[in-house]
Scaffold this motif. Structure first.
Motif, PDB file in Angstrom:
ATOM      1  N   UNK A  79      -6.985  14.965  26.276  1.00 61.14           N
ATOM      2  CA  UNK A  79      -7.903  15.490  27.186  1.00 61.14           C
ATOM      3  C   UNK A  79      -7.510  14.876  29.143  1.00 61.14           C
ATOM      4  N   UNK A  80      -7.560  14.250  28.720  1.00 60.21           N
ATOM      5  CA  UNK A  80      -6.259  13.503  30.303  1.00 60.21           C
ATOM      6  C   UNK A  80      -5.870  14.512  30.806  1.00 60.21           C
ATOM      7  N   UNK A  81      -5.375  14.505  32.534  1.00 59.84           N
ATOM      8  CA  UNK A  81      -5.693  15.402  33.445  1.00 59.84           C
ATOM      9  C   UNK A  81      -3.604  16.348  33.132  1.00 59.84           C
ATOM     10  N   UNK A 118      -9.105   9.776  25.731  1.00 59.33           N
ATOM     11  CA  UNK A 118      -8.274   9.375  27.096  1.00 59.33           C
ATOM     12  C   UNK A 118      -6.556   9.013  27.125  1.00 59.33           C
ATOM     13  N   UNK A 119      -5.923  10.055  27.517  1.00 62.34           N
ATOM     14  CA  UNK A 119      -4.421   9.653  27.789  1.00 62.34           C
ATOM     15  C   UNK A 119      -3.870   8.600  26.535  1.00 62.34           C
TER      16      UNK A 119
END
Lengths: 156, 389
Positions: A79-81, A118-119
């Protein structure tokens, strides 16, 4: 001894009974049982002769060491950038529809748990997801659904 | 200021048939440990994980420690958003990592080495273990008393912080330790430890292969050599590229941007955001903005509020929670920008939030909390209207 206790015993034989062996042992249990049950954590504490609170304290620090029951296949969508910029929301929506469960939930047949992460380190090929340890980059909603269907077939 | 033009380099992934990693090891072990340390110091190599500590000094300090037991650890807990170079290195040229570790072990006098691999890369475990078995066997044949083992993480960004990584390997919560003592004095199991990033170890192997002079010829006086960059976001060429250090950001954007870049996040979520007007006078290197390799490009279609919001969510989730400035600070920053966006707080509240990040910078225990000020201040200062409206 129960199955879980036996398995924890085997892991302790393999990795040793020092505190340094705690992570490999917990990881071994999660690889097989998908989460750390109270029974498993108590068994680990007995094998290593440390308090169950220490085992629980360590386990709950780590995202990949779940202490609530998980499905046979754990799906983690990044879900990271960079993945966010490349429409991870569409992937999540497609998976929620396909699995008929929301992020954080497990399907009623216990085959899948849908999570975000996360990433995952695939920013050049997002969106990406992990199913258990396997990675699937460059997803489209259609591709994500097909991958899940394949796992579904294999779990039958 | 000294600067270089954008130039591609091929060291990390190059496979020199005449100087394979194991041959480099054989050649290097003919030298004395002190000679190798001098060569590392002379090369000017600084750590490639982000912090940029001189590698030769790290090795020297650890060598100078008087201890029966020492360790070499490869930090493969690559978790900074926008970074994926270590995964490619681990996948394509792990032998160079092992060789760097074996050279380091010889220099400092270690018998055990560990690679701490993030759980997100568990799919690499099988092939890594096979290649490692082969390498350990080669060491045994040469009667070198050193072996490398694999350890897995379990999904905690903060474990990339070296002392948190030791805690994790010791079976504890991945909470960073107070420093000093530094790892060179008391690291894993409280023994003197060299902990290097994946890419750094490969460069040590490369410096031993080609000599410090050739390595030094690349880059600038503050930033010797080359570096692997992970390029993502609004780019026409996503992927990893090894480039000479010391180039202006403008060159980088001309090469990788989509002609509409309005900002680049240099160094991942914990790095700095550089707006278009500063592309010309920003140097990528230790004299300008250093980076662990993450280069995320944003074009004019992106809301920098969303970017900052993403980063703050990330830090809020990944903060280990041990120290108050970081645990509470990250939460309040996230709440704070949401409140300003909704109009529940006046725009001047952003100044208070900036002060909070500066408090975190001096009061947080580790790099995670200390570096939140970097993205926060650079995004808020350069894109204030996007944060407010």
């Amino acid at each position: 001894m129960t199955n879980t206790e036996n398995f924890v015993h085997e892991l302790a034989e393999k990795h040793g009974r020092t505190r340094n062996a705690l992570m490999p042992i917990l990881q071994g249990v999660v690889a097989r049982e998908k989460y750390l049950s109270e029974e498993a954590m108590i068994a680990v504490a007995r094998e290593l002769d440390i308090s169950a609170a220490d085992v629980y304290g360590t386990a709950t620090f780590y995202t990949f060491l779940d202490t609530v029951p998980r499905g046979r296949n754990v799906v983690r969508v990044c879900k990271t950038i960079s993945c966010h910029m490349h429409n991870k929301d569409e992937i999540i929506r497609a998976l929620e529809e396909q699995l008929k469960c929301k992020v954080g939930e497990t399907t009623s047949d216990k085959k899948f748990t849908l999570l975000t992460a996360n990433c995952l380190g695939w920013c050049h090929k997002g969106p990406v997801m992990l199913v258990n340890d396997d990675v699937y980059p460059e997803l489209t909603p259609q591709k994500a659904i097909e991958i899940i269907q394949e796992y579904n077939r294999k779990s039958n | 200021m000294e600067q270089k033009q954008l130039k591609r380099v091929d060291l990390i992934f190059e496979w020199d048939e005449k100087n394979t990693p194991i041959q480099v090891l054989d050649k290097t072990l003919q030298k004395t440990p002190d000679a190798i340390i001098l060569e590392m110091i002379d090369s000017g190599l600084k750590g490639r994980g982000g912090a940029g500590f001189p590698t030769g000094l790290k090795w020297k300090f650890t060598r100078n420690e008087d201890s029966e037991v020492k360790y070499v650890i490869c930090n493969a807990d690559e978790g900074e958003p926008g970074t994926f170079k270590d995964r490619e290195i681990l996948d394509r040229v792990p032998e160079k990592i092992f060789t760097g570790m074996a050279i380091c072990a010889y220099v400092i006098g270690a018998k055990e080495g560990y690679i701490y691999l993030r759980a997100e890369y568990n799919f690499l475990l099988k092939s890594l273990q096979q290649k490692l078995d082969k390498f350990n066997q080669q060491l045994k044949e040469r009667q070198i008393d050193f072996s490398i083992y694999l350890r897995s993480g379990s999904g905690a960004y903060v474990c990339g912080e070296e002392s948190a990584l030791f805690e994790s390997m010791e079976g504890k919560r991945g909470e960073p330790r107070n420093k000093p003592p530094y790892p060179t004095v008391a690291g894993y199991n409280s023994k003197p430890t060299v902990i290097n990033n994946v890419e750094t170890l490969v460069y040590t192997c490369e410096i031993c292969r080609m000599g410090a002079e050739k390595f030094k010829a690349l880059g600038t006086s503050d930033s010797r050599g080359s570096k692997v960059f992970s390029v993502s976001g609004d780019t026409t060429k996503p992927g990893i590229y090894e480039l000479e250090l010391g180039m202006p950001l403008k060159d980088f954007i001309d090469e990788f941007g989509d002609d509409d870049a309005k900002a680049v996040q240099v160094g991942g979520a914990s790095g700095h955001c550089v707006p278009r007007k500063k592309f010309n006078d920003t140097i990528i290197g230790f004299e300008g903005i250093p980076t662990g390799g993450s280069m995320m490009i944003f074009n004019s279609s992106r809301s920098m509020y969303n970017v900052l919001h993403d980063y703050l969510e990330f830090f809020t989730e990944e903060s280990c929670g041990q120290c108050t400035p970081c645990r509470v600070g990250c939460q309040q920053l996230l709440k704070g920008i949401e409140a300003v966006k909704k109009g529940e707080r006046p725009p001047t509240y952003l100044e208070d939030l900036k002060k909070l990040t500066l408090t975190m910078k001096i009061a947080a225990k580790c790099g995670l909390g200390q570096s939140v000020a970097n993205p926060f201040i650079s995004i808020v200062d350069n894109f204030k209207e996007e944060i407010i409206y």
